[in-house]
Structure formats: structure tokens, C-alpha cells
Write an enzyme that holds these catalytic residues in place. Sequence first.
Site, PDB file in Angstrom:
ATOM      1  N   TYR A   1       0.816  -1.217   0.000  1.00  0.00           N
ATOM      2  CA  TYR A   1       0.000   0.000   0.000  1.00  0.00           C
ATOM      3  C   TYR A   1       0.852   1.272   0.000  1.00  0.00           C
ATOM      4  O   TYR A   1       0.357   2.352  -0.280  1.00  0.00           O
ATOM      5  CB  TYR A   1      -0.946   0.026   1.210  1.00  0.00           C
ATOM      6  CG  TYR A   1      -1.991  -1.068   1.207  1.00  0.00           C
ATOM      7  CD1 TYR A   1      -2.315  -1.757   0.045  1.00  0.00           C
ATOM      8  CD2 TYR A   1      -2.668  -1.420   2.369  1.00  0.00           C
ATOM      9  CE1 TYR A   1      -3.259  -2.765   0.043  1.00  0.00           C
ATOM     10  CE2 TYR A   1      -3.620  -2.429   2.371  1.00  0.00           C
ATOM     11  CZ  TYR A   1      -3.903  -3.102   1.205  1.00  0.00           C
ATOM     12  OH  TYR A   1      -4.843  -4.100   1.204  1.00  0.00           O
ATOM     13  N   LYS A  23       4.121 -15.241   1.682  1.00  0.00           N
ATOM     14  CA  LYS A  23       4.063 -15.971   0.408  1.00  0.00           C
ATOM     15  C   LYS A  23       5.507 -16.216  -0.019  1.00  0.00           C
ATOM     16  O   LYS A  23       5.951 -15.839  -1.110  1.00  0.00           O
ATOM     17  CB  LYS A  23       3.271 -15.128  -0.617  1.00  0.00           C
ATOM     18  CG  LYS A  23       2.936 -15.841  -1.908  1.00  0.00           C
ATOM     19  CD  LYS A  23       1.892 -16.929  -1.751  1.00  0.00           C
ATOM     20  CE  LYS A  23       1.669 -17.628  -3.086  1.00  0.00           C
ATOM     21  NZ  LYS A  23       0.881 -18.870  -2.953  1.00  0.00           N
ATOM     22  N   ASP A  58      -2.250 -18.375   1.029  1.00  0.00           N
ATOM     23  CA  ASP A  58      -3.379 -19.098   0.426  1.00  0.00           C
ATOM     24  C   ASP A  58      -3.848 -20.213   1.359  1.00  0.00           C
ATOM     25  O   ASP A  58      -5.047 -20.413   1.579  1.00  0.00           O
ATOM     26  CB  ASP A  58      -3.024 -19.627  -0.974  1.00  0.00           C
ATOM     27  CG  ASP A  58      -1.590 -20.159  -1.065  1.00  0.00           C
ATOM     28  OD1 ASP A  58      -0.843 -20.065  -0.074  1.00  0.00           O
ATOM     29  OD2 ASP A  58      -1.227 -20.673  -2.132  1.00  0.00           O
ATOM     30  N   ASP A  77     -10.407  -9.438   7.305  1.00  0.00           N
ATOM     31  CA  ASP A  77     -11.787  -9.255   6.847  1.00  0.00           C
ATOM     32  C   ASP A  77     -12.482 -10.600   6.612  1.00  0.00           C
ATOM     33  O   ASP A  77     -13.672 -10.748   6.880  1.00  0.00           O
ATOM     34  CB  ASP A  77     -11.824  -8.423   5.562  1.00  0.00           C
ATOM     35  CG  ASP A  77     -12.094  -6.957   5.858  1.00  0.00           C
ATOM     36  OD1 ASP A  77     -11.862  -6.543   7.017  1.00  0.00           O
ATOM     37  OD2 ASP A  77     -12.546  -6.228   4.956  1.00  0.00           O
TER      38      ASP A  77
END
Length: 365
Positions: free
Chosen positions: A145, A191, A223, A251
Site C-alpha cells: 500500500y 508468500k 493461500d 476481513d
Amino acid sequence: MDNTRSYDIAWLPGDGIGPEVTREALRVLETVGSAHGFSVTATEHRIGGAALDETGGPLPGSTREACLESDAVLLGAVGGPQWNDNTGEQRPERGLLALRKALGVYANLRPVRVPEALAGASPLRPDRVGGTDILFVRELTGGIYFGTPEGRTGHGARSTMAYSEDEIERIAHVAFQRARRRGGHVTSVDKANVLEVSELWREVVTEVHDDCPDVTLRHLYVDNAAMQVVRDPRQFDVVLTGNLFGDILSDLAAALPGSLGLLPSASVGGTVGLFEPVHGSAPDIAGQDVANPTAAILSAALLLDEVGETAAADAVRHGVDATLDAGFRTADLAAADEEAASTSAFGREVATRAADSVLQNAQTP
Ligand code: NAD
């Protein structure tokens, strides 16, 4: 009992249901405080749409200063349809972003608990989800971000996920410290099978863990972590993640308890901590005394944890669970044939039970 402890809270009710739910959180703080030997002084300040209407900007200088001088900031929510046409710096949300930046908070804490009494409200099977108690520790000021370079490149575009060793180290410390006070287990999510930045993340987290042998650590790819949160959420204690993965995973997990009205958050690590429910200003139910104040009340419990009043924080969480066990439900969780408790009635029930729990503990030899 030590009666000298006192905390100055900058109270930013904000918009929509923000004032209603944070008023109940303050009620609980004050009640638990007097049962536990400390006092809380809350001073109200404007943010978001309420500040735009009054001062022309979403974060007045006086609010920013008051927050920086306080012991903690308790915030409701910002935004609403009145300000939907506002753009740029005139958006209510800009006030919140500017405040987070001014406070320098880099660690976002999002507990997701599913009390047994509410397991039936979850979209997952009650026998799989009841008793879930996860603390997401998400890095808030780095990662994709904020990484550079970013932007359009001819007919393409790029964003950059970047982390320095220092950024990873400080958030990892937060996760291990929290785990010590909880179940003693950290799951670090990355990851690392694909991303160089995740390889560094894994290395640094493993190094920090060397200094915390009393806490167990495992690494999961993001994942797999997403699948495990749905398949068996009770396996997690503290989940440590970067900004992007933390945003998505927290979330996803937020769906587990069955109402947005149950999810608190804290942003810490900077000058002063910011405590706020995960939900927004819920304009559809604002001003009706029907919103669920639990997320705001549990945010106040995180505030107590942060200032070191951990026994009082536990009493607040106990007060929420005991109120649910006693059958009180706000409209978001009440069954069709059940009478729903109002925001204020629910808040009063939690305050009473939280204070009782403190007093009972004090009497136990
Ligand atoms: P929202 O979280 O406000 O509401 C989504 C749904 O959940 C609504 O149906 C609402 O009634 C319900 N809900 C939310 N909190 C509840 C509670 N405590 N008790 C019972 N029901 C509750 O999200 P939205 O509708 O997408 O956004 C409304 C406004 O809030 C927008 O202006 C948005 O920008 C803003 N917002 C602010 C924040 C924040 O301040 N941190 C976060 C999200 C959204």
C-alpha cells in the site's frame, strides 16, 4: 487499593452510530475503572463528517493536538451519505487516515472471537467455530500500500511490495509479546514460496523468534492460511501478517462471528494508541438506539490492555460474554421471535457484569 491511576481519553464519537456505541464503551470504562481503582476522563472532539460540518475540515488541528496529548484515543466511526459528494481532502475518511498518520501507529490489532453463546449466528457450523479466539497483528504502514515505485507504465501499471528488516522486526515483536499474554502461539503468514519480500519476512520473523523461545512459531503461506481460517479457525492464536495479507485475512475472519457489531480494533506502536470498532457509521440504523455496542466496548478493553489495566480489560471481556450468556441480544443478533436489547440497555448490562466480575475477583483469596 491504588486510587491514583487516571487516564485521559480523547473521545472522537464521529458520525452515524459512532456517538451511540462509544458512549456505551465509555460507560463501561468508567464503571470498571471505579470498581478497579482508576479513573477515566473523556474529552470529546470532532472528526470526520461532524468535523467537516463544524470546522470545514475532517481533522481539526485541535482534535489532532488533543489526541497526541491524551493517553488513548477512542473513536466511533466516520462518514455517511451527507458527505458522499465530497472529494479529496473533504472526504470524512481523510480525517481518520490523517489521524493514524499523526499518531504514527504501525501495528493494527484485530481480535476475532466467537463466544460459544453466539456460535449459532456464524455462517460456519457452530461446532467448528464456537470458542474461536484469534488476534490478527497486521503491519499497517508498509508493504504494497505504500511501496514505490508505483504507477502507470505505458500500457501497464505496477505496485511494489517492500519491507525493511526494521519494519518486520518491530511488528514481529508486537506479535510475540501479545502471544505471551495469550495462547503462546504465533502463525506468521507470507508468500515466501513466490515473493522475495516474503523470504525476508520469514527470515526476520524467525530471528525475532529466537529471542522468544517460550512462544511457538509456525509459518503458513497466505493461500493456505485463508483456507485454514475457514476450515478450522480454532487452531489460531496470534496471526502475524503484512499489510495486504492482513487486510484480506482479517476481513475474511471478520465474517466468522456473524455481525460487524462484534469486532473491535486497536492501532498501536506510535505516540498514542487508537481504539475503534471495525464497523463504519451504519447510517441505516443511526440515532435509533439499536446498534450493537460490543465492538466499541471490546475496543475499550483493548485500550485498557494497552495502558496496562489488563485485569480490568479481562473484566470487560467477561462482562460481554456474561451479558450474551444471560441472553441479551441487540437487533443484529436477536432471533425474529426474540426481544432485542437497545444499545444503551446492552451497554448497561455489560458495565454491571464487568464491574461485578472485578469485585468478585477482588474478594477471591
Ligand atoms: P457499515 O459498517 O457502517 O455498515 C454495514 C452494515 O452493518 C449495515 O447494515 C449496518 O447497519 C451494519 N452494522 C454496522 N455496525 C453495526 C453495529 N454496531 N450494530 C449493528 N449493525 C451494524 O459499512 P457501510 O454501510 O459500508 O458504510 C457506512 C459509512 O461508514 C460509509 O460512509 C463508510 O465510508 C463509513 N465507514 C467508516 C469506517 C470507519 O470509520 N472506520 C469503516 C467502514 C465504513
